[in-house]
Each structure stands twice: as structure tokens, then as C-alpha cells.
Write a protein that holds these residues in place. Structure first.
Motif, PDB file in Angstrom:
ATOM      1  N   ASP A 145       0.861  -1.183   0.000  1.00 30.45           N
ATOM      2  CA  ASP A 145       0.000   0.000   0.000  1.00 30.45           C
ATOM      3  C   ASP A 145       0.899   1.236   0.000  1.00 30.45           C
ATOM      4  O   ASP A 145       1.586   1.512   0.976  1.00 30.45           O
ATOM      5  CB  ASP A 145      -0.895  -0.007   1.236  1.00 30.45           C
ATOM      6  CG  ASP A 145      -1.894   1.130   1.264  1.00 30.45           C
ATOM      7  OD1 ASP A 145      -1.762   2.073   0.444  1.00 30.45           O
ATOM      8  OD2 ASP A 145      -2.808   1.085   2.103  1.00 30.45           O
ATOM      9  N   LEU A 146       0.918   1.955  -1.104  1.00 28.52           N
ATOM     10  CA  LEU A 146       1.775   3.128  -1.240  1.00 28.52           C
ATOM     11  C   LEU A 146       1.021   4.434  -1.001  1.00 28.52           C
ATOM     12  O   LEU A 146       1.517   5.512  -1.345  1.00 28.52           O
ATOM     13  CB  LEU A 146       2.428   3.129  -2.625  1.00 28.52           C
ATOM     14  CG  LEU A 146       3.323   1.922  -2.915  1.00 28.52           C
ATOM     15  CD1 LEU A 146       3.847   1.966  -4.340  1.00 28.52           C
ATOM     16  CD2 LEU A 146       4.466   1.829  -1.917  1.00 28.52           C
ATOM     17  N   SER A 147      -0.138   4.342  -0.380  1.00 22.42           N
ATOM     18  CA  SER A 147      -0.923   5.540  -0.078  1.00 22.42           C
ATOM     19  C   SER A 147      -0.136   6.472   0.844  1.00 22.42           C
ATOM     20  O   SER A 147       0.691   6.025   1.640  1.00 22.42           O
ATOM     21  CB  SER A 147      -2.225   5.160   0.629  1.00 22.42           C
ATOM     22  OG  SER A 147      -2.967   4.264  -0.144  1.00 22.42           O
ATOM     23  N   GLU A 148      -0.420   7.766   0.735  1.00 26.39           N
ATOM     24  CA  GLU A 148       0.218   8.743   1.618  1.00 26.39           C
ATOM     25  C   GLU A 148      -0.406   8.722   3.009  1.00 26.39           C
ATOM     26  O   GLU A 148       0.147   9.290   3.950  1.00 26.39           O
ATOM     27  CB  GLU A 148       0.120  10.142   1.021  1.00 26.39           C
ATOM     28  CG  GLU A 148       0.972  10.308  -0.226  1.00 26.39           C
ATOM     29  CD  GLU A 148       0.903  11.711  -0.793  1.00 26.39           C
ATOM     30  OE1 GLU A 148       0.336  12.611  -0.148  1.00 26.39           O
ATOM     31  OE2 GLU A 148       1.429  11.902  -1.894  1.00 26.39           O
ATOM     32  N   ASN A 149      -1.545   8.052   3.126  1.00 21.93           N
ATOM     33  CA  ASN A 149      -2.247   7.938   4.393  1.00 21.93           C
ATOM     34  C   ASN A 149      -2.770   6.511   4.510  1.00 21.93           C
ATOM     35  O   ASN A 149      -3.507   6.061   3.653  1.00 21.93           O
ATOM     36  CB  ASN A 149      -3.396   8.955   4.428  1.00 21.93           C
ATOM     37  CG  ASN A 149      -3.996   9.072   5.789  1.00 21.93           C
ATOM     38  OD1 ASN A 149      -4.591   8.124   6.289  1.00 21.93           O
ATOM     39  ND2 ASN A 149      -3.854  10.234   6.383  1.00 21.93           N
ATOM     40  N   ARG A 177      -3.171   7.473   9.238  1.00 21.49           N
ATOM     41  CA  ARG A 177      -1.846   7.912   9.665  1.00 21.49           C
ATOM     42  C   ARG A 177      -0.970   8.190   8.444  1.00 21.49           C
ATOM     43  O   ARG A 177      -1.064   7.492   7.442  1.00 21.49           O
ATOM     44  CB  ARG A 177      -1.196   6.840  10.534  1.00 21.49           C
ATOM     45  CG  ARG A 177      -1.938   6.621  11.833  1.00 21.49           C
ATOM     46  CD  ARG A 177      -1.224   5.605  12.704  1.00 21.49           C
ATOM     47  NE  ARG A 177      -1.860   5.493  13.981  1.00 21.49           N
ATOM     48  CZ  ARG A 177      -2.875   4.676  14.247  1.00 21.49           C
ATOM     49  NH1 ARG A 177      -3.385   3.916  13.316  1.00 21.49           N
ATOM     50  NH2 ARG A 177      -3.397   4.639  15.457  1.00 21.49           N
ATOM     51  N   PRO A 178      -0.090   9.182   8.532  1.00 24.11           N
ATOM     52  CA  PRO A 178       0.807   9.474   7.416  1.00 24.11           C
ATOM     53  C   PRO A 178       1.703   8.275   7.108  1.00 24.11           C
ATOM     54  O   PRO A 178       2.167   7.590   8.021  1.00 24.11           O
ATOM     55  CB  PRO A 178       1.647  10.655   7.908  1.00 24.11           C
ATOM     56  CG  PRO A 178       0.956  11.185   9.112  1.00 24.11           C
ATOM     57  CD  PRO A 178       0.112  10.080   9.664  1.00 24.11           C
ATOM     58  N   ALA A 179       1.932   8.029   5.825  1.00 24.06           N
ATOM     59  CA  ALA A 179       2.775   6.906   5.407  1.00 24.06           C
ATOM     60  C   ALA A 179       3.635   7.329   4.226  1.00 24.06           C
ATOM     61  O   ALA A 179       3.288   8.251   3.487  1.00 24.06           O
ATOM     62  CB  ALA A 179       1.905   5.717   5.022  1.00 24.06           C
ATOM     63  N   LYS A 180       4.736   6.638   4.059  1.00 25.15           N
ATOM     64  CA  LYS A 180       5.622   6.895   2.918  1.00 25.15           C
ATOM     65  C   LYS A 180       6.194   5.569   2.447  1.00 25.15           C
ATOM     66  O   LYS A 180       6.810   4.834   3.229  1.00 25.15           O
ATOM     67  CB  LYS A 180       6.752   7.843   3.324  1.00 25.15           C
ATOM     68  CG  LYS A 180       7.641   8.230   2.169  1.00 25.15           C
ATOM     69  CD  LYS A 180       8.653   9.269   2.585  1.00 25.15           C
ATOM     70  CE  LYS A 180       9.482   9.667   1.365  1.00 25.15           C
ATOM     71  NZ  LYS A 180      10.484  10.664   1.729  1.00 25.15           N
ATOM     72  N   ASN A 181       5.957   5.250   1.178  1.00 25.22           N
ATOM     73  CA  ASN A 181       6.469   4.019   0.574  1.00 25.22           C
ATOM     74  C   ASN A 181       6.029   2.762   1.330  1.00 25.22           C
ATOM     75  O   ASN A 181       6.789   1.811   1.451  1.00 25.22           O
ATOM     76  CB  ASN A 181       7.988   4.064   0.453  1.00 25.22           C
ATOM     77  CG  ASN A 181       8.458   5.200  -0.410  1.00 25.22           C
ATOM     78  OD1 ASN A 181       7.843   5.509  -1.431  1.00 25.22           O
ATOM     79  ND2 ASN A 181       9.534   5.844  -0.027  1.00 25.22           N
ATOM     80  N   VAL A 202       4.482   3.216   7.851  1.00 24.69           N
ATOM     81  CA  VAL A 202       3.824   4.155   8.765  1.00 24.69           C
ATOM     82  C   VAL A 202       4.752   4.329   9.962  1.00 24.69           C
ATOM     83  O   VAL A 202       5.168   3.351  10.573  1.00 24.69           O
ATOM     84  CB  VAL A 202       2.452   3.598   9.240  1.00 24.69           C
ATOM     85  CG1 VAL A 202       1.803   4.543  10.217  1.00 24.69           C
ATOM     86  CG2 VAL A 202       1.551   3.313   8.048  1.00 24.69           C
TER      87      VAL A 202
END
Length: 81
Positions: A12-16, A20-24, A27
Motif C-alpha cells: 500500500d503506497l498511499s500517503e495515508n 496515519r501518514p505513510a511513505k512508501n 507508517v
């Protein structure tokens, strides 16, 4: 770990992710005690017992065997790093 897992199931490459904020696909939650009074075990471990901790989760909408394979791949990648 991400590279190993994405061979088995998509990341899951979503920004959220789950609010919660996520990157690549990662989380990184806030672990400040004053900001989060109810801690999961990983938060306690990182603040009281170790400098590094991982919580690895597999998507529940995939078949169980795919999820198990993804988790095993992640742990093996961490061990063999």
C-alpha cells in the motif's frame, strides 16, 4: 523488507494508511508518551527496551497463505539484512 514482500503481495503506497501518514508503505507513528497514552507493545519496546522495533502487518483481504508468506518474507529479509 518492502522489496521482499512486494514479490508476494502489493504494498500500500498511499500517503495515508488507516488515518496515519505513510511513505512508501511505511507508517511511522508518533511515540511520544504525552501524545499517546494507550500504547501498543511496539511503542513500549522502542521507548523502554530497544532502539529499533518493527510491526509487520499483512493485508486481511488477501488469502491467509499469501499473508503468511508475506510476513515470513519480511522477517527473513530483516534477519538476512
Amino acid at each position: 523488507m518492502i522489496s521482499a514482500v512486494e514479490k508476494i503481495c502489493p504494498i500500500d503506497l498511499s500517503e495515508n494508511i488507516e488515518g496515519r501518514p505513510a511513505k512508501n508503505g511505511i507508517v511511522r507513528p508518533n511515540i511520544l508518551p504525552k501524545d499517546r497514552p494507550d500504547w501498543p507493545e511496539a511503542f513500549y519496546m522502542i521507548t523502554q527496551k530497544t532502539r529499533q522495533s518493527y510491526t509487520i502487518e499483512a493485508p486481511s483481504d488477501f488469502p491467509l497463505q499469501t499473508r503468511v508468506n508475506a510476513l515470513v518474507a519480511a522477517v527473513n529479509a530483516a534477519i538476512n539484512f
